[in-house]
Design a protein around this motif. Structure first.
Motif, PDB file in Angstrom:
ATOM      1  N   GLN A 236      15.306   0.288  -4.946  1.00  0.00           N
ATOM      2  CA  GLN A 236      14.200   0.895  -5.672  1.00  0.00           C
ATOM      3  C   GLN A 236      14.638   1.483  -7.012  1.00  0.00           C
ATOM      4  O   GLN A 236      15.726   2.032  -7.144  1.00  0.00           O
ATOM      5  CB  GLN A 236      13.584   2.001  -4.807  1.00  0.00           C
ATOM      6  N   GLN A 256      12.364  -2.897  -6.380  1.00  0.00           N
ATOM      7  CA  GLN A 256      11.055  -2.294  -6.267  1.00  0.00           C
ATOM      8  C   GLN A 256      10.909  -1.197  -7.310  1.00  0.00           C
ATOM      9  O   GLN A 256      11.738  -0.300  -7.377  1.00  0.00           O
ATOM     10  CB  GLN A 256      10.852  -1.696  -4.869  1.00  0.00           C
ATOM     11  N   LYS A 258       8.920   1.930  -8.167  1.00  0.00           N
ATOM     12  CA  LYS A 258       8.016   2.826  -7.465  1.00  0.00           C
ATOM     13  C   LYS A 258       7.130   3.559  -8.464  1.00  0.00           C
ATOM     14  O   LYS A 258       7.604   4.331  -9.286  1.00  0.00           O
ATOM     15  CB  LYS A 258       8.799   3.852  -6.651  1.00  0.00           C
ATOM     16  N   GLN A 261       3.345   6.811  -4.134  1.00  0.00           N
ATOM     17  CA  GLN A 261       3.610   6.852  -2.699  1.00  0.00           C
ATOM     18  C   GLN A 261       2.344   7.333  -2.008  1.00  0.00           C
ATOM     19  O   GLN A 261       1.680   8.256  -2.495  1.00  0.00           O
ATOM     20  CB  GLN A 261       4.770   7.812  -2.464  1.00  0.00           C
ATOM     21  N   CYS A 324       9.134  -6.066  -6.949  1.00  0.00           N
ATOM     22  CA  CYS A 324       8.005  -5.542  -6.196  1.00  0.00           C
ATOM     23  C   CYS A 324       7.553  -4.250  -6.882  1.00  0.00           C
ATOM     24  O   CYS A 324       8.387  -3.495  -7.361  1.00  0.00           O
ATOM     25  CB  CYS A 324       8.502  -5.252  -4.783  1.00  0.00           C
ATOM     26  N   LYS A 326       5.480  -0.795  -6.220  1.00  0.00           N
ATOM     27  CA  LYS A 326       4.875   0.005  -5.155  1.00  0.00           C
ATOM     28  C   LYS A 326       3.856   0.967  -5.751  1.00  0.00           C
ATOM     29  O   LYS A 326       4.188   1.771  -6.614  1.00  0.00           O
ATOM     30  CB  LYS A 326       5.957   0.796  -4.419  1.00  0.00           C
ATOM     31  N   TYR A 349       3.344  -3.588  -3.300  1.00  0.00           N
ATOM     32  CA  TYR A 349       3.512  -2.767  -2.106  1.00  0.00           C
ATOM     33  C   TYR A 349       2.423  -1.705  -2.144  1.00  0.00           C
ATOM     34  O   TYR A 349       2.394  -0.873  -3.040  1.00  0.00           O
ATOM     35  CB  TYR A 349       4.902  -2.137  -2.147  1.00  0.00           C
ATOM     36  N   ASP A 351       0.755   1.482  -0.503  1.00  0.00           N
ATOM     37  CA  ASP A 351       1.050   2.556   0.435  1.00  0.00           C
ATOM     38  C   ASP A 351      -0.217   3.382   0.616  1.00  0.00           C
ATOM     39  O   ASP A 351      -0.730   3.964  -0.331  1.00  0.00           O
ATOM     40  CB  ASP A 351       2.206   3.406  -0.112  1.00  0.00           C
TER      41      ASP A 351
END
Lengths: 517, 364
Positions: A236, A256, A258, A261, A324, A326, A349, A351
């Protein structure tokens, strides 16, 4: 069963007694003194100092402090004589429809501390869990079900950028290199080194490698001992850029970025300084005991164009590994997802609202975001409507509890599902939600050397393997009873699902029919 | 349970429907009288270059609406009522056929070039989607589908199929279970040159349909089988897959078999097919017989939960759910093949007959 009296300390000298509402724990250990031999293991095992040993009538006895029991059940499981159980330490409050216990407790707690109330795990509210209102179909007469014990039942899943048609594939080698093969549509959700310890990451990494799955590093970098598991890790790059080095950008199977979240959309990661010990400080490349607070946004991403730049920067740096992105499930998630895919992400992704966390302001955890079922259904449909579904895989996460949740998510359109909390539970966690304290009695969300060693890597590996094997069998069972031998025909196949007790609006967002239709 | 029969002359020798009727009527027990149908290739030699649009309408008004829609978008070279004999089946929709070509002025006016086929499909889908009480059930060139509610013998007589001469015939006897028995739900399903008859159930229908909708196909026939005709059009005509590749995409081998493939090039291509066409893959119990302009092929599911047999004699290939039906069509069969589970059998008039087997394809 007798229960020891708690010896109150000397009465206060002041004339006025100051009660401290909010500091009384809601649980307490109860000792069966007819069995207890005063060995003191419970006092040693309780990392929250709820239990102390006292001497009564010349005999050692455990005593509960009634201040800090969080119902982790560590003492109960480690007592060699089975002399302990945990009870609710409930106050007899007059019931009130608005001022429920939890609402009251939170106020007491904050009035005592003046702080943001931090918590672990995913949202703890009564927001509908749509998975519980969705049921599967099954074969009867006209289409025979398939018995996975006797016939092949395949769950192979490929992640990454695919193609609309075979003729769009210019270089078949390149096409395959950009894809990741999974044995089943389950991966380990990102949990950073720091929030959990090295032992737990190692157990996940081993299972991922052995089972042909993926594990996600989370934002804490990649500890040097985990480099042997690099071929199945998604590394990540989060807003804090912890542990991002030249070597790191070469090591992963995929990367990934991010953005958000599920447990805390719109804010960054929190790793309290108490948990930043030696290995973490080295891997994250930050000073010992400094709070590792990731900025809320990535400070080089203020727009979708900026995201595109970072996606391609990582692709360039990593030798064109899949990237990816997220994001947390928020109101406008479908449009955001579309933008993210168009910006070049190979996987997205999602979440959801119930996504877990090691440390999150509970006010954010419980009040921000939308459930993964709705977000997933909306994103999958949007990407199909825009003819870009083949460009990116969807990873769905946020409160996946069992194989039925996995299969419902797959039928709603997920390529793969990520599990985090379920993994912790598999290794002893009892959801006491005090991950941020760094005192996890089960040795999972702690880096304290003494506590960490409570989690044996081999044992954790076995527990995780068992969990996944069990789920895998169940997933195959669910496919077989629907007469489907390949997960590919289950994916996005919403006709398999029916809603119960849902409104027309909810059904239309989920893209499913009501039971009886 | 449904019955399937098919025959094809590799020399394109034409014959009327007598033999195919025998083949499907023998399998009477495989249906329940709620649907039957036939498809024949080569039956409109006088209009071979025109799209033959077969329309069913519940009333005169709906038929007129379809007609005016067609007039608006196509040049109608010829139109007529499809000849029927309604002494046994009294309660039936109106059936009419239009031989059309897209209006050149419209086609040319598009900013990006549009093929005539794509244009025609779009209009067919538009009619089936929007027109109340009427739908197109056949739209290819030099091919016609004849189907409805009734037994195979009744539908044969209803459409006077003694009077058509074709080199490829498909027939179906329906036992509808999961979807309503209505005229639109009878097989074959056709789109352009693709006609399919299907025995079984497509458990992957939910995703097949969503996948097709992404490419502009509209599934409005209330039954799972129609997706197969559209998938053939998408995969073969629009995506340029060969017939064999299309069979591999629709009824692919197991991952385990693909990964056992020794030739890495073949393996990579198979994997790519499986990965790209995951949502096109058919799952559930099925045996499907498909006709196209240059041939015919059958596919079954990987556990072969529905039967399919193939017979060869002279320059003919025969397909049927039951071996007895093969002999009913041709008593002097030279060879009877029982395809293994998941094994397609392909008769391609461009290449000769073939069947994909692990090592040696059955070629004739």
């Amino acid at each position: 069963m007798t229960q020891p009296e708690v010896h109150s300390s000397n009465p206060p000298q002041e004339t006025q007694i100051r009660p401290e509402p909010g500091l009384r724990s809601a649980y307490r250990p109860v000792f069966d003194m007819s069995v207890c031999d005063g060995c003191g293991i419970c006092a040693r095992e309780c990392s929250f100092n709820e239990i102390r040993m006292d001497t009564r009538e010349g005999k050692k006895v455990p005593v509960a402090n009634r201040r800090s029991c969080g119902a982790c059940h560590r003492c109960e499981y480690t007592c060699p004589l089975g002399a302990i159980h945990i009870e609710e330490n409930k106050m007899a409050l007059r019931p009130h429809g608005v001022w429920k216990d939890s609402a009251m407790q939170r106020i007491h707690l904050q009035a005592a501390s003046g702080a943001v109330a931090l918590t672990g795990l995913g949202a703890d509210t009564e927001v509908p869990n749509y998975f519980d209102q969705i049921l599967f179909n099954a074969c009867q007469v006209t289409n025979p079900s398939i018995d996975p014990q006797r016939e092949p039942m395949e769950t192979v899943t490929y992640l990454g950028r695919k193609a609309k048609s075979l003729k769009d594939v210019e270089d078949i080698q390149h096409f395959h290199n950009a894809l990741i093969r999974l044995r089943m549509p389950v991966v380990f959700a990102p949990m950073s080194y720091g929030s959990i310890n090295l032992n737990f990451q190692k157990a996940m990494a081993r299972v991922a490698q052995k089972k042909g799955l993926l594990w996600y590093s989370g934002e804490g970098g990649l500890h040097k001992e985990l480099y042997p598991y690099r071929d199945c890790v998604v590394l990540q790059v989060a807003s804090g850029r912890f542990g991002v080095s030249q070597e790191y950008l070469r090591a992963g199977r995929a990367y990934q970025i991010k953005i958000g979240q599920g447990a805390k959309p719109g804010i960054g990661g929190h790793l309290p300084g108490e948990k930043v010990l030696e290995g973490i400080s080295e891997t994250r490349m930050i000073p010992l005991h400094s709070d590792a607070i990731s900025p809320a946004p990535q400070h080089d991403i203020y727009s979708i164009e900026d995201l595109r730049l970072l996606i391609y920067a990582i692709k360039e740096a990593s030798g064109y590994k899949p990237v990816c992105v997220k994001i947390a499930a928020v109101h406008n998630v479908a449009a955001i997802a579309s933008g993210v895919v168009r910006a070049g992400a190979d996987m997205i992704y999602l979440d959801g609202y119930r996504g877990g966390s090691g440390a999150t302001p509970s006010i954010v955890r419980d009040h921000v975001g939308i459930p993964i079922e709705l977000a997933l259904a909306a994103v999958d449909q949007r990407l199909r409507d825009e003819h870009i579904r083949d460009q990116a895989s969807i990873v769905a996460a946020g409160g996946i509890r069992n194989s039925a949740d996995v299969m419902k998510a797959v039928a709603l359109g997920a390529d793969v599902v990520a599990i985090g909390t379920a993994c912790l539970l598999a290794c002893g966690c009892h959801a006491c939600q005090r991950c941020s304290s760094g005192k996890c009695p089960w040795g999972i969300t702690t880096n304290d050397p003494d506590l960490s060693q409570r989690l044996d890597v081999d044992w954790a590996e076995e527990r995780l393997t068992n969990l996944l094997e069990g789920w895998h069998h169940e997933m195959q069972e669910i496919m077989g009873l629907n007469g489907i031998y390949d997960i590919g025909s289950f994916r996005g196949n919403r006709l398999i699902l029916r809603g119960v007790g849902l409104s027309d609006r909810e059904l239309s967002i989920l893209g499913i029919q009501h039971a009886g239709e | 349970m449904c019955g399937i029969a098919g025959l094809i002359s590799r020399q394109r020798v034409k014959e009327n429907g007598k033999r195919i009727k025998q083949g499907i009527v023998l399998q009477n027990d495989r249906g329940n009288g709620l649907g039957a149908g036939y498809a024949a290739y080569g039956i409109y030699p006088d209009y071979a270059d025109l799209y033959a649009i077969h329309v069913m309408a519940m009333d005169e008004e709906s038929m007129l609406e379809v007609q005016s829609y067609l007039q608006e978008h196509f040049v109608i070279q010829h139109m007529e009522d499809i000849p029927i004999w309604n002494r046994v089946i009294h309660d039936h929709p109106l059936v009419k056929r239009f031989f059309v070509e897209p209006k050149e002025s419209i086609i040319k006016a598009f900013p990006v070039p549009v093929s005539e086929d794509n244009y025609t499909i779009e209009k067919v889908m538009a009619i089936n989607d929007r027109q109340e009480g009427a739908f197109v059930f056949s739209s290819g060139k030099d091919v016609g589908v004849f189907k409805g509610g009734g037994t195979p013998a009744d539908i044969y007589d209803f459409f006077c199929l003694d009077d058509y001469e074709g080199y490829t015939w498909l027939a179906h006897n329906r036992f509808p279970t999961n979807t309503p028995g209505w005229w639109g739900g009878a097989h074959p399903f056709n789109l352009l040159g693709w006609s399919i008859v299907h025995n079984g159930e497509i458990s992957s229908y939910g995703i097949n349909r969503r996948y097709l909708e992404g490419f502009g196909y509209k599934c409005r026939m209330q039954t799972d089988s129609e997706v197969v005709a559209y998938l053939l059009d998408l995969l073969i005509r629009r995506h340029g897959l060969t017939i064999e590749e299309a069979t591999l995409a629709l009824a692919p081998p197991y991952w385990a078999s693909v990964e056992r493939e020794k030739d890495p090039e073949v393996e990579q291509r198979l994997l790519a097919l499986k990965i790209i066409y995951e949502s096109a893959m058919l799952n559930g119990p099925f045996a499907i017989l498909a006709g196209f302009d240059n041939g015919m092929f059958s596919i079954t599911d990987n556990t072969k939960l529905r039967p399919m047999t193939v017979g060869l004699a002279d320059d003919y290939s025969y397909f049927a759910s039951e071996v007895s039906a093969l002999y009913e069509m041709e008593p002097g069969l030279e060879r009877v093949i029982t395809p293994r589970a998941g094994q397609p059998c392909i008769v391609n008039l461009d290449h000769g007959a073939e069947s994909r087997e692990a090592e040696a394809p059955i070629t004739r």
